[in-house]
Design an enzyme around this catalytic site. Structure first.
Site, PDB file in Angstrom:
ATOM      1  N   ASP A   1       0.682 -17.600  -4.002  1.00 33.44           N
ATOM      2  CA  ASP A   1       1.227 -16.543  -4.856  1.00 33.44           C
ATOM      3  C   ASP A   1       0.082 -15.947  -5.670  1.00 33.44           C
ATOM      4  O   ASP A   1      -0.055 -16.211  -6.861  1.00 33.44           O
ATOM      5  CB  ASP A   1       2.320 -17.138  -5.762  1.00 33.44           C
ATOM      6  CG  ASP A   1       2.957 -16.073  -6.651  1.00 33.44           C
ATOM      7  OD1 ASP A   1       2.758 -14.874  -6.391  1.00 33.44           O
ATOM      8  OD2 ASP A   1       3.658 -16.460  -7.605  1.00 33.44           O
TER       9      ASP A   1
ATOM     10  N   HIS B   1       1.263  -8.947  -3.537  1.00 35.21           N
ATOM     11  CA  HIS B   1       0.276  -7.887  -3.267  1.00 35.21           C
ATOM     12  C   HIS B   1       1.069  -6.597  -3.079  1.00 35.21           C
ATOM     13  O   HIS B   1       1.423  -6.211  -1.967  1.00 35.21           O
ATOM     14  CB  HIS B   1      -0.539  -8.228  -2.016  1.00 35.21           C
ATOM     15  CG  HIS B   1      -1.668  -7.274  -1.769  1.00 35.21           C
ATOM     16  ND1 HIS B   1      -2.888  -7.368  -2.401  1.00 35.21           N
ATOM     17  CD2 HIS B   1      -1.756  -6.181  -0.968  1.00 35.21           C
ATOM     18  CE1 HIS B   1      -3.682  -6.389  -1.994  1.00 35.21           C
ATOM     19  NE2 HIS B   1      -3.015  -5.650  -1.120  1.00 35.21           N
TER      20      HIS B   1
ATOM     21  N   ASP C   1       0.860  -1.200   0.000  1.00 38.05           N
ATOM     22  CA  ASP C   1       0.000   0.000   0.000  1.00 38.05           C
ATOM     23  C   ASP C   1       0.891   1.243   0.000  1.00 38.05           C
ATOM     24  O   ASP C   1       2.113   1.142   0.028  1.00 38.05           O
ATOM     25  CB  ASP C   1      -0.937  -0.016   1.223  1.00 38.05           C
ATOM     26  CG  ASP C   1      -0.165   0.045   2.538  1.00 38.05           C
ATOM     27  OD1 ASP C   1       0.988  -0.434   2.577  1.00 38.05           O
ATOM     28  OD2 ASP C   1      -0.696   0.578   3.532  1.00 38.05           O
TER      29      ASP C   1
ATOM     30  N   GLU D   1       1.779 -10.141   0.595  1.00 38.82           N
ATOM     31  CA  GLU D   1       2.142  -8.723   0.522  1.00 38.82           C
ATOM     32  C   GLU D   1       3.634  -8.597   0.836  1.00 38.82           C
ATOM     33  O   GLU D   1       4.283  -9.558   1.274  1.00 38.82           O
ATOM     34  CB  GLU D   1       1.303  -7.885   1.507  1.00 38.82           C
ATOM     35  CG  GLU D   1       1.478  -6.387   1.281  1.00 38.82           C
ATOM     36  CD  GLU D   1       0.419  -5.503   1.957  1.00 38.82           C
ATOM     37  OE1 GLU D   1      -0.481  -6.040   2.631  1.00 38.82           O
ATOM     38  OE2 GLU D   1       0.511  -4.271   1.797  1.00 38.82           O
TER      39      GLU D   1
HETATM   40  O1  G3I Z   1      -0.247 -11.627  17.888  1.00 36.97           O
HETATM   41  C1  G3I Z   1      -1.164 -12.642  17.459  1.00 36.97           C
HETATM   42  C2  G3I Z   1      -0.762 -13.956  18.014  1.00 36.97           C
HETATM   43  O2  G3I Z   1      -0.802 -13.935  19.403  1.00 36.97           O
HETATM   44  C3  G3I Z   1      -1.667 -15.018  17.426  1.00 36.97           C
HETATM   45  O3  G3I Z   1      -1.271 -16.272  17.840  1.00 36.97           O
HETATM   46  C4  G3I Z   1      -1.635 -14.946  15.911  1.00 36.97           C
HETATM   47  C5  G3I Z   1      -2.572 -15.910  15.227  1.00 36.97           C
HETATM   48  O4  G3I Z   1      -2.511 -15.725  13.855  1.00 36.97           O
HETATM   49  O5  G3I Z   1      -2.018 -13.677  15.495  1.00 36.97           O
HETATM   50  C6  G3I Z   1      -1.160 -12.683  15.958  1.00 36.97           C
HETATM   51  O6  G3I Z   1      -1.600 -11.454  15.516  1.00 36.97           O
HETATM   52  C7  G3I Z   1      -1.420 -11.145  14.179  1.00 36.97           C
HETATM   53  C8  G3I Z   1      -0.467  -9.973  14.130  1.00 36.97           C
HETATM   54  O7  G3I Z   1      -0.420  -9.453  12.856  1.00 36.97           O
HETATM   55  C9  G3I Z   1       0.942 -10.413  14.517  1.00 36.97           C
HETATM   56  O8  G3I Z   1       1.813  -9.378  14.529  1.00 36.97           O
HETATM   57  C10 G3I Z   1      -2.767 -10.822  13.597  1.00 36.97           C
HETATM   58  O9  G3I Z   1      -3.532 -12.003  13.471  1.00 36.97           O
HETATM   59  C11 G3I Z   1      -2.628 -10.168  12.269  1.00 36.97           C
HETATM   60  O10 G3I Z   1      -3.878  -9.721  11.807  1.00 36.97           O
HETATM   61  C12 G3I Z   1      -1.663  -9.012  12.323  1.00 36.97           C
HETATM   62  O11 G3I Z   1      -1.371  -8.666  11.021  1.00 36.97           O
HETATM   63  C13 G3I Z   1      -0.825  -7.404  10.751  1.00 36.97           C
HETATM   64  C14 G3I Z   1      -1.603  -6.822   9.586  1.00 36.97           C
HETATM   65  O12 G3I Z   1      -1.016  -5.634   9.172  1.00 36.97           O
HETATM   66  C15 G3I Z   1      -3.058  -6.584   9.908  1.00 36.97           C
HETATM   67  O13 G3I Z   1      -3.187  -5.654  10.904  1.00 36.97           O
HETATM   68  C16 G3I Z   1       0.640  -7.594  10.369  1.00 36.97           C
HETATM   69  O14 G3I Z   1       1.402  -7.964  11.502  1.00 36.97           O
HETATM   70  C17 G3I Z   1       1.199  -6.323   9.768  1.00 36.97           C
HETATM   71  O15 G3I Z   1       2.475  -6.591   9.276  1.00 36.97           O
HETATM   72  C18 G3I Z   1       0.289  -5.844   8.655  1.00 36.97           C
HETATM   73  O16 G3I Z   1       0.764  -4.667   8.171  1.00 36.97           O
HETATM   74  C19 G3I Z   1       0.166  -4.188   6.995  1.00 36.97           C
HETATM   75  C20 G3I Z   1      -0.412  -2.819   7.317  1.00 36.97           C
HETATM   76  O17 G3I Z   1      -1.484  -2.976   8.196  1.00 36.97           O
HETATM   77  C21 G3I Z   1      -0.805  -2.051   6.085  1.00 36.97           C
HETATM   78  N1  G3I Z   1       0.262  -2.036   5.132  1.00 36.97           N
HETATM   79  C22 G3I Z   1       0.694  -3.343   4.744  1.00 36.97           C
HETATM   80  C23 G3I Z   1       1.219  -4.123   5.907  1.00 36.97           C
HETATM   81  C24 G3I Z   1       1.745  -5.474   5.517  1.00 36.97           C
HETATM   82  O18 G3I Z   1       0.790  -6.418   5.250  1.00 36.97           O
HETATM   83  O1  9MR Z   2      -4.144  -3.665   0.104  1.00 34.74           O
HETATM   84  C1  9MR Z   2      -4.285  -3.668   1.498  1.00 34.74           C
HETATM   85  C2  9MR Z   2      -3.023  -4.154   2.160  1.00 34.74           C
HETATM   86  O2  9MR Z   2      -1.969  -3.289   1.859  1.00 34.74           O
HETATM   87  C3  9MR Z   2      -3.237  -4.304   3.650  1.00 34.74           C
HETATM   88  O3  9MR Z   2      -2.135  -4.889   4.262  1.00 34.74           O
HETATM   89  C4  9MR Z   2      -4.454  -5.148   3.904  1.00 34.74           C
HETATM   90  C5  9MR Z   2      -4.764  -5.281   5.379  1.00 34.74           C
HETATM   91  O4  9MR Z   2      -4.991  -4.082   5.969  1.00 34.74           O
HETATM   92  O5  9MR Z   2      -5.586  -4.625   3.260  1.00 34.74           O
HETATM   93  C6  9MR Z   2      -5.442  -4.533   1.872  1.00 34.74           C
HETATM   94  O6  9MR Z   2      -6.586  -3.933   1.343  1.00 34.74           O
HETATM   95  C7  9MR Z   2      -7.695  -4.767   1.186  1.00 34.74           C
HETATM   96  C8  9MR Z   2      -8.745  -4.399   2.197  1.00 34.74           C
HETATM   97  O7  9MR Z   2      -8.288  -4.621   3.506  1.00 34.74           O
HETATM   98  C9  9MR Z   2     -10.008  -5.165   1.928  1.00 34.74           C
HETATM   99  N1  9MR Z   2     -10.446  -4.973   0.564  1.00 34.74           N
HETATM  100  C10 9MR Z   2      -9.463  -5.368  -0.416  1.00 34.74           C
HETATM  101  C11 9MR Z   2      -8.193  -4.599  -0.246  1.00 34.74           C
HETATM  102  C12 9MR Z   2      -7.123  -5.126  -1.223  1.00 34.74           C
HETATM  103  O8  9MR Z   2      -7.202  -4.524  -2.439  1.00 34.74           O
END
Ligand code: G3I
Ligand code: 9MR
Ligand code: ZN
Length: 589
Positions: free
Chosen positions: A560, A515, A203, A569
């Site tokens: 993939d 992604h 993103d 991503e």
């Molecule tokens: O901490 C729990 C753990 O206790 C549990 O056992 C496990 C089960 O799956 O989940 C863990 O939490 C996860 C957490 O990441 C770990 O750091 C959550 O399920 C998971 O939803 C969360 O995901 C994060 C995601 O954003 C959604 O919020 C990722 O770490 C984080 O790297 C990712 O970052 C995104 C940004 O929001 C937007 N930009 C892209 C970026 C990369 O995908």
């Molecule tokens: O593209 C978004 C990605 O960068 C984020 O990590 C992710 C989780 O926050 O969300 C993706 O966006 C999706 C959104 O959450 C739900 N609708 C589809 C989007 C992807 O195009």
């Protein structure tokens, strides 16, 4: 082993060198400059050399350094393996497959081929009679050099607020982006300049918490392995006399500095649009309003930490920048002192971009205190650290930064450091490294990962575990630490149940549809190279994962597919953790 291999090394100059080697002996050392060719005479004559690729022979798809331990993981049970020189078609080694282990994370039953004793540079493949052959791989001391440059260069491709010109970006070039002033979410009549920095991931959001971790990872990689980083990765700053990794970190930190509220010293959590743009949007075509979201404790503390760290590292290289960083860091600390209650960031209901939320700012504040103490020697920061630091998992990711805090304190040489605290942290750090080592030894694919750790960004877990081990080796030299760390990079480069290389542009089975908006939107055939994808995530957090991966083992929960953002991503802080390992591998140690 019950046979001897007779390896005849023919030098190109024509002289003959005979080397006797048995399976139990140490690797046969070779003189790389003399370009030797090996011919082996042994039982291999009776084994068929397979021509069909098998998905069940798992190797590092780039390869191995000449003196490295070299292990292939084979799914199933077979007796013998051969390693073939790809150019000559000649078998250079035949060996027994050993072990019979059920891998918890993939469900695979595996055995192993140890071909460590091949030390002659070249291109090879493995053949297992009755099963098939592996992808080609290299044995070469410079096998991880290109990828090291590419993973750094990938951060250049993530740069925001400047045009990526064809001179440096080739087919991935685009016009400048996100240059307009951004509105404060709390008062949209106020606009500030927060241009620059890196797009976080696939993103275009820019978030202080993960960007601090990315910059810190780069700075640490440079601090620990300065010999590994050049001034020639073909970024605009190349050739300026400063290693490119420091130029890149500075690009990120200059943006981080802009996120500080000059009055209070507090740091805004992020700047993003309200929602994510379509996946086919190029950066320069994303013109939605950019909103600056409120100040948070975690953003402010991470900011204080990474700017203090920068003040130390750039002190002689770029003194003016270092001074700026230190001042800003102290100011952020003042905000933390004036705002002792945790100020949490939560997305308001009309904002859907990454939250990077946290339930505690303790580890972030301890990190800030440790870095500020190390940068200034001021006792107040020391006292805060000693009184408040708790060993909490030693995280090296965006949410738990207590590992960064520990590193800052452990390697600090300022007077006043509390030796008892150092000893306590060191002991726990090594205990955790021992735990990773034994996890790696029990894992079928030799990766230091428990089956519960395959969550969003699991590849970062792999890379940060390796980072932990490499730092442990600096605290107490032990080959098992560096060895286990090396096994982690082999996992990322294809020696995993899916035979998937997780770094774009590298390996035989590559990620083709990450992604990643620029890669999805541009006209280039291949994705932007050098990006580490998140990897298997057994929590199935997107629709593709839910429909295609249900019922799979944790290590198989990767696809993939451009829409699988929870497995495919990319993210800048995943890259930086892998860059640290590549620093080690390219530091000639
Ligand atoms: O901490 C729990 C753990 O206790 C549990 O056992 C496990 C089960 O799956 O989940 C863990 O939490 C996860 C957490 O990441 C770990 O750091 C959550 O399920 C998971 O939803 C969360 O995901 C994060 C995601 O954003 C959604 O919020 C990722 O770490 C984080 O790297 C990712 O970052 C995104 C940004 O929001 C937007 N930009 C892209 C970026 C990369 O995908
Ligand atoms: O593209 C978004 C990605 O960068 C984020 O990590 C992710 C989780 O926050 O969300 C993706 O966006 C999706 C959104 O959450 C739900 N609708 C589809 C989007 C992807 O195009
Ligand atoms: Zn941008």
């Amino acid at each position: 082993m019950n046979w001897k291999n007779l390896i005849i090394s023919l030098t190109l100059a024509g002289s003959l060198i005979f080397t006797m080697s048995s399976c139990t002996s140490k690797p046969v050392s070779s003189d790389v400059s003399e370009k030797t060719i090996e011919v082996e005479e042994n039982m291999s004559k009776n084994l068929k050399i397979e021509n069909e690729l098998s998905d069940e022979i798992h190797i590092d798809q780039l390869g191995y350094k000449t003196l490295a331990k070299k292990i292939a993981v084979i799914k199933g049970q077979y007796k013998k393996f051969q390693v073939i020189n790809s150019k000559t078609g000649v078998a250079v080694l035949t060996g027994d497959l050993t072990g019979n282990l059920k891998d918890e994370s993939s469900g695979d039953t595996v055995c192993y081929a140890d071909f460590s004793k091949i030390t002659v540079p070249g291109k090879y493949f493995m053949s297992i009679s009755g099963l098939g052959k592996s992808y080609d791989f290299l044995i070469d001391d410079s096998v991880y050099t290109k990828i090291n440059d590419a993973m750094q260069k990938a951060l250049y491709y993530q740069r925001c607020g400047m045009a990526l010109t064809t001179e440096y970006a080739g087919e991935y070039s685009h016009a400048d982006c996100h240059k307009a002033l951004s509105k404060l979410y709390s008062d949209e009549t106020k606009k500030i300049d927060v241009s620059g920095g890196w797009h976080d991931a696939g993103d275009y959001g820019k978030y202080v918490v993960p960007a601090s971790v990315t910059a810190a990872g780069l700075l640490l990689a440079y601090e620990f392995y300065p010999q590994a980083f050049t001034d020639a990765t073909r970024i605009p700053e190349s050739g300026n006399g400063i290693p490119d990794i420091l130029d890149e970190a500075k690009y990120g930190i200059q943006w981080i500095l802009k996120m500080q509220d000059s009055e209070s010293g507090g740091v805004y959590h992020k700047v993003t649009s309200r929602g994510f743009p379509e996946i086919t949007t190029m950066p320069d075509k994303d013109v939605d309003d950019q909103l600056v979201m409120p100040i948070s404790t975690t953003a402010t503390a991470d900011f204080a930490a990474v700017t203090a760290m920068a003040s130390r590292i750039y002190m002689t290289i770029d003194p003016a920048f270092a001074q700026n960083c230190l001042q800003a860091s102290k100011k952020a600390w003042e905000w933390l002192e004036n705002n002792k209650n945790f100020v949490e960031f939560k997305n308001p209901s009309d904002v859907a971009t990454g939250e990077y939320g946290d339930s505690s700012g303790k580890d972030e504040k301890a990190w800030a205190a440790a870095e500020l103490f190390r940068a200034t020697g001021n006792e107040k920061y020391n006292k805060y650290f000693v009184d408040n630091y708790q060993v909490e998992g030693f995280g090296l990711g965006w949410q738990n930064v207590s590992g960064f805090a520990a590193i800052a304190y452990l390697f600090s040489d300022v007077s006043g450091t509390d030796q008892e605290k150092v000893d306590e942290i060191k002991k726990s750090w090594l205990a955790k490294a021992d735990m990773f080592t034994s996890t790696g030894q029990k894992d079928g694919y030799l990766v230091a990962m428990h089956k519960m750790e395959y969550n969003w960004g699991s590849n970062m877990n792999v890379a940060t575990h390796a980072m932990h081990l490499l730092i442990a080796d600096r605290l107490k030299v032990d080959e098992k630490y560096t060895q286990t760390a090396e096994e982690c990079i082999h996992y990322l480069l294809g020696r995993n149940t899916l035979n998937q290389s997780y770094i774009t542009g590298f390996g035989s089975k590559q990620v083709t549809k990450p992604h990643h908006r620029p890669s999805a939107a541009d006209f280039a055939l291949k994705p932007v190279p050098g990006l580490l994808v998140g990897g298997p995530n057994s929590a199935l957090e997107d629709d593709v994962a839910k429909s295609k991966l249900s019922g799979k083992s944790p290590a198989e929960c990767y696809i993939d597919d451009v829409n699988s953002f929870s497995t495919n991503e990319v993210a800048t802080y995943w890259n930086s953790s892998a860059i640290f390992i590549l620093g080690y591998l390219n530091s000639n140690k």
